[in-house]
Design an enzyme around this catalytic site. Sequence first.
Site, PDB file in Angstrom:
ATOM      1  N   GLY A   1      21.255   3.977 -17.493  1.00  0.00           N
ATOM      2  CA  GLY A   1      20.829   3.195 -18.650  1.00  0.00           C
ATOM      3  C   GLY A   1      21.969   2.312 -19.118  1.00  0.00           C
ATOM      4  O   GLY A   1      23.123   2.535 -18.742  1.00  0.00           O
TER       5      GLY A   1
ATOM      6  N   CYS B   1      24.375   8.004 -12.824  1.00  0.00           N
ATOM      7  CA  CYS B   1      25.169   7.046 -13.581  1.00  0.00           C
ATOM      8  C   CYS B   1      25.311   7.490 -15.051  1.00  0.00           C
ATOM      9  O   CYS B   1      25.966   8.485 -15.323  1.00  0.00           O
ATOM     10  CB  CYS B   1      24.550   5.662 -13.430  1.00  0.00           C
ATOM     11  SG  CYS B   1      25.703   4.378 -13.888  1.00  0.00           S
ATOM     12  N   TYR B   2      24.659   6.808 -15.991  1.00  0.00           N
ATOM     13  CA  TYR B   2      24.730   7.245 -17.391  1.00  0.00           C
ATOM     14  C   TYR B   2      24.276   8.709 -17.510  1.00  0.00           C
ATOM     15  O   TYR B   2      24.815   9.488 -18.303  1.00  0.00           O
ATOM     16  CB  TYR B   2      23.854   6.332 -18.261  1.00  0.00           C
ATOM     17  CG  TYR B   2      23.821   6.694 -19.724  1.00  0.00           C
ATOM     18  CD1 TYR B   2      24.939   6.536 -20.533  1.00  0.00           C
ATOM     19  CD2 TYR B   2      22.650   7.194 -20.306  1.00  0.00           C
ATOM     20  CE1 TYR B   2      24.897   6.874 -21.887  1.00  0.00           C
ATOM     21  CE2 TYR B   2      22.600   7.532 -21.651  1.00  0.00           C
ATOM     22  CZ  TYR B   2      23.723   7.370 -22.437  1.00  0.00           C
ATOM     23  OH  TYR B   2      23.684   7.698 -23.767  1.00  0.00           O
TER      24      TYR B   2
ATOM     25  N   HIS C   1      24.162   4.639  -7.724  1.00  0.00           N
ATOM     26  CA  HIS C   1      22.689   4.581  -7.799  1.00  0.00           C
ATOM     27  C   HIS C   1      22.045   4.878  -6.447  1.00  0.00           C
ATOM     28  O   HIS C   1      21.933   3.981  -5.613  1.00  0.00           O
ATOM     29  CB  HIS C   1      22.245   3.201  -8.285  1.00  0.00           C
ATOM     30  CG  HIS C   1      22.501   2.991  -9.727  1.00  0.00           C
ATOM     31  ND1 HIS C   1      21.654   3.443 -10.705  1.00  0.00           N
ATOM     32  CD2 HIS C   1      23.531   2.406 -10.367  1.00  0.00           C
ATOM     33  CE1 HIS C   1      22.144   3.133 -11.888  1.00  0.00           C
ATOM     34  NE2 HIS C   1      23.285   2.499 -11.716  1.00  0.00           N
TER      35      HIS C   1
ATOM     36  N   GLU D   1      19.003   5.312  -5.887  1.00  0.00           N
ATOM     37  CA  GLU D   1      17.608   4.850  -5.838  1.00  0.00           C
ATOM     38  C   GLU D   1      17.456   3.417  -5.341  1.00  0.00           C
ATOM     39  O   GLU D   1      16.354   2.977  -5.061  1.00  0.00           O
ATOM     40  CB  GLU D   1      16.960   4.995  -7.234  1.00  0.00           C
ATOM     41  CG  GLU D   1      17.466   4.040  -8.317  1.00  0.00           C
ATOM     42  CD  GLU D   1      18.748   4.504  -9.012  1.00  0.00           C
ATOM     43  OE1 GLU D   1      19.497   5.290  -8.411  1.00  0.00           O
ATOM     44  OE2 GLU D   1      18.996   4.063 -10.145  1.00  0.00           O
TER      45      GLU D   1
ATOM     46  N   SER E   1     -13.787  -4.094 -16.685  1.00  0.00           N
ATOM     47  CA  SER E   1     -13.733  -5.548 -16.487  1.00  0.00           C
ATOM     48  C   SER E   1     -14.006  -5.929 -15.037  1.00  0.00           C
ATOM     49  O   SER E   1     -14.235  -7.091 -14.731  1.00  0.00           O
ATOM     50  CB  SER E   1     -12.342  -6.059 -16.879  1.00  0.00           C
ATOM     51  OG  SER E   1     -11.400  -5.624 -15.908  1.00  0.00           O
ATOM     52  N   GLY E   2     -13.958  -4.929 -14.160  1.00  0.00           N
ATOM     53  CA  GLY E   2     -14.101  -5.240 -12.743  1.00  0.00           C
ATOM     54  C   GLY E   2     -12.749  -5.459 -12.079  1.00  0.00           C
ATOM     55  O   GLY E   2     -12.651  -5.574 -10.876  1.00  0.00           O
ATOM     56  N   GLY E   3     -11.678  -5.488 -12.886  1.00  0.00           N
ATOM     57  CA  GLY E   3     -10.324  -5.557 -12.328  1.00  0.00           C
ATOM     58  C   GLY E   3      -9.952  -4.210 -11.732  1.00  0.00           C
ATOM     59  O   GLY E   3     -10.639  -3.212 -11.952  1.00  0.00           O
ATOM     60  N   VAL E   4      -8.851  -4.183 -10.979  1.00  0.00           N
ATOM     61  CA  VAL E   4      -8.486  -2.959 -10.257  1.00  0.00           C
ATOM     62  C   VAL E   4      -8.257  -1.784 -11.222  1.00  0.00           C
ATOM     63  O   VAL E   4      -8.823  -0.701 -11.028  1.00  0.00           O
ATOM     64  CB  VAL E   4      -7.177  -3.170  -9.437  1.00  0.00           C
ATOM     65  CG1 VAL E   4      -6.872  -1.948  -8.600  1.00  0.00           C
ATOM     66  CG2 VAL E   4      -7.289  -4.396  -8.570  1.00  0.00           C
ATOM     67  N   ASP E   5      -7.473  -2.002 -12.266  1.00  0.00           N
ATOM     68  CA  ASP E   5      -7.070  -0.876 -13.110  1.00  0.00           C
ATOM     69  C   ASP E   5      -8.249  -0.249 -13.857  1.00  0.00           C
ATOM     70  O   ASP E   5      -8.416   0.966 -13.857  1.00  0.00           O
ATOM     71  CB  ASP E   5      -6.008  -1.316 -14.133  1.00  0.00           C
ATOM     72  CG  ASP E   5      -4.821  -1.978 -13.450  1.00  0.00           C
ATOM     73  OD1 ASP E   5      -4.704  -1.830 -12.220  1.00  0.00           O
ATOM     74  OD2 ASP E   5      -4.038  -2.658 -14.132  1.00  0.00           O
ATOM     75  N   SER E   6      -9.076  -1.093 -14.478  1.00  0.00           N
ATOM     76  CA  SER E   6     -10.187  -0.502 -15.230  1.00  0.00           C
ATOM     77  C   SER E   6     -11.228   0.079 -14.268  1.00  0.00           C
ATOM     78  O   SER E   6     -11.866   1.084 -14.569  1.00  0.00           O
ATOM     79  CB  SER E   6     -10.817  -1.515 -16.194  1.00  0.00           C
ATOM     80  OG  SER E   6     -11.520  -2.519 -15.506  1.00  0.00           O
ATOM     81  N   SER E   7     -11.384  -0.518 -13.102  1.00  0.00           N
ATOM     82  CA  SER E   7     -12.360  -0.001 -12.136  1.00  0.00           C
ATOM     83  C   SER E   7     -11.957   1.371 -11.626  1.00  0.00           C
ATOM     84  O   SER E   7     -12.785   2.286 -11.542  1.00  0.00           O
ATOM     85  CB  SER E   7     -12.482  -0.949 -10.935  1.00  0.00           C
ATOM     86  OG  SER E   7     -12.979  -2.185 -11.357  1.00  0.00           O
TER      87      SER E   7
ATOM     88  N   LYS F   1       0.993   0.049  -9.184  1.00  0.00           N
ATOM     89  CA  LYS F   1      -0.175  -0.735  -8.766  1.00  0.00           C
ATOM     90  C   LYS F   1      -0.625  -0.406  -7.332  1.00  0.00           C
ATOM     91  O   LYS F   1      -1.810  -0.216  -7.082  1.00  0.00           O
ATOM     92  CB  LYS F   1       0.173  -2.225  -8.866  1.00  0.00           C
ATOM     93  CG  LYS F   1      -1.015  -3.143  -8.770  1.00  0.00           C
ATOM     94  CD  LYS F   1      -1.662  -3.283 -10.116  1.00  0.00           C
ATOM     95  CE  LYS F   1      -2.798  -4.250 -10.096  1.00  0.00           C
ATOM     96  NZ  LYS F   1      -3.308  -4.477 -11.451  1.00  0.00           N
TER      97      LYS F   1
END
Length: 517
Positions: A59, A86-87, A173, A175, A227-233, A373
């Site tokens: 951070g 790190c932090y 780091h 990652e 809405s038909g978008g990926v997330d809400s679907s 996503k």
Amino acid sequence: MSKKPSQELIAILDFGSQYNQLIARRVRESQVYCRLLPFDITPSELLNLNPKGIILSGGPASLAKEGALLPHRDIFNLGIPMLGICYGMQLLGHFMGGRIALSSERKYGKSRLFVDNDEDLFYGLGSSLDVWMSHGDEVAKIPPGFEAIAHTRSCPAASMRNKKQKLYGVQFHPEIAHTPRGKEIMRNFLVRICGCSGQWTMSSFIDYSLEKIRKKVGKGKVVCALSGGVDSSVTAALVNKAIGQRLGCVFVNHGLLREGEADEVMRIFAEHFHLNLHYVQAEDRFLNRLAGVTDPEKKRKIIGEEFIRVFTEEAKKFGQVDFLAQGTLCPDVIESLSVKGGSSATIKSHHNVGGLPEDMHFNLLEPLRDLFKDEVRILGRELGLPEAIVSRQPFPGPGLAVRIIGEVTRERLRILRQADLRVMEEMRKYEKFSEIWQSFAVLLPVKSVGVMRDERTYEYTIALRIVTSVDAMTADWAKIPYHILEKISNRIINEVKGVNRVVYDISSKPPSTIEWE
Ligand code: XMP
């Protein structure tokens, strides 16, 4: 009884590092489930989650400065393996009784790390490796009970451990890609130190989520704006699988959708998934309110307000509803955590249902909160959603209204829909279509002179907006082959009445934005 792999959780405490999403990704790549949690989570909240290990993220804070983000001190004594990055390592040093050397300078860049002990964290990694450093302060005196297990030329304790208590720290780091063998270091922590089995898969996530949703909702009811978008679907499909008809979805057709979109969503969800889906034809309401409005922010505001009104009216028809299901994803949560310094997440500000009236008391149900996503897309496929939904490009809540510059009218919507359809049809044939973030048409209220079949025309201009992007924060205009642009242009001008000119938008974001309004 052995624990199910899906219950093996790694808790990542978020101290605001820009690399936090990468930590989560590395953990998931080792097929271990993880969640990003606020840095000030209480020890009892942590114990309730029963994590196999805790990662303290990096951070921007410094222990030297006032207001440094500090975790609850008892989390170090829970007997749960811990890796401080790190932090996070400095916190470990500080809380366990070591000394931190504070520095006003920030060291960053590639360093050679020399491994002094390869028993666990550096198992199988040889005697030295490249790592990426980015820190100001460092652990100058390691705490009692700890030993240094790796160093660099300038940092004697680049990694330390307390083997008995399973507490580990790395000053670099692991990652990020600049630490090429970081994934192995993370994996050693997860498997060798925390004892994770590394068997997490999307189907185990589905089982785990269904159980969690059922437990949380109990006998209650859930409503979701689809809405038909990926997330809400994907949210709707998952919650539907968990509680069936007790999920009610509302699909608002605000008249600002693309050609055939409303029909497609209804066909897929009502017919295929037998979703309890209310379709609201609200085109007139939206277009009446938009009449004469040209200011982009005013348009957005009107659409947002009207959406909430329509949604609320419709949701009330389901009777007493206890939960609102939302497709909030991990990056949304991280953004709000970082902004708010670690307190609990709020609804994404540009979400259409973000401003529900106060008399509607919903609890939030956000089953995708821990996913990225691309993981949501995988989940959607596993739930049986068609590719048309799962690989859909992002589409703004205010729809085509922000792609018609100036006033939104039915005639302009017709023209834009027809043009947009042709853009999509031709773009789908492009072999690199999957690399495109968004490709769409924008209607400019600029009329210019043309000639068609020996007659003078005076018609609108369509701008093509085709961009590549990783996260929509930045975007590049796509270098589409000329023959595709030519075909799109020819088809629009020949087939769409009202357009006689097509131009290509060659602006990147920043300083432009992806949408024109
Ligand atoms: P801009 O135009 O800001 O867009 O570069 C970035 C990304 O966000 C999408 N976008 C929206 N999505 N509601 C949404 O759900 C909105 O009001 C909205 N505005 C822009 C845009 O399509 C792009 O992917």
